[in-house]
Design a protein around this motif. Sequence first.
Motif: not given
Length: 340
Positions: A170-179, A204-206, A88-89
């Motif tokens: 929280l300005d993450p480095d990675i977002i995981i989007a599940d469907e 610039n988020v992965a 979440g961060h």
Amino acid sequence: MALLEVNNLDVRFALRQGDVKALRDVCFSLDRGERLGIVGESGAGKSVAAFSLLNLIAKPGYIAGGSITFDGQELTSMSDRALRKVRGHRISMIFQDPMMTLNPVLTIGEQMIECLKAHRRISSREARAISLRKLEQVQIPSPEKRLNHYPHELSGGMRQRIIIAIALLLDPDIIIADEPTTALDVTIQAEIMALLLELCEKHNVALVLITHDLGVVSQVTQRMLVMYAGRVIEEGPTREIINDPQHPYTQGLMNALPQMATPGARLNQIRGSMPSLNKLPTGCAFHPRCDFATRPEGTPRAACTDEVPGFVSSGNCRVACHMVAEMQHAERIPVEEKPS
């Protein structure tokens, strides 16, 4: 060094009749700002792979082997307390159904403020201001009013925008989007995916996008993994795989698209169904459904039925198939002309 590296990941579910292997020897990497798509049929292991990245596998599931390295830190051996600083961060997740993600008895503002204060030492006033800015970023109309609304007072598309805003809090480095667009109609799906792509590029988020929609993958991602029965069977640049799929399973997925069928004719389909993970076929898990696993005279190919295929290179892609080398040195049967 890649931002995220997954090596030989093995996830199992401990059942009375024995362990079920949900993921087998999964490997991939993700650079900062890169967009990766993971595709496959239901039961292929896409969501399990996503949940494994944050060690969110519920019991009786567990990570049995392999490593997940994020920014130099090993996540599989990290304590729950340390993981909470990552979840979440630095790595956020967008789930399929926003109504299952949002708390129905708290306002949108309360949920966003609570999320911020769990990770940062800030006042409620500062947290509210940040929440308001994030709602504006995801183009929520009248964001000040939305902070005081409950989830059930908002439309499905609005709720999904709020989930994206929370993922970006929280300005993450990675977002995981599940469907992320499963429960939405087609028009709203396109808007949500365009918004997610724009935000990832701007900040610039992965992105790790789990989906069964090859059209979305082709428009949003730069690289893709194709999964089957808990294993990656093809990996490479999205355009290269979409334009020239090498694995027979990937070819079947492409042929199953409605636009690949002749108007008025039956849609193309891959015969059979995904095998049960506790009864996987020997050799290549796809061989019972594969037209190339049988020789022209009708006899099965021993390699396909007896040996688990390793990866071979084909252009810029990696493909787990015994037949790729043979198809590279011969005239490969076009996907749409495969024998039935």
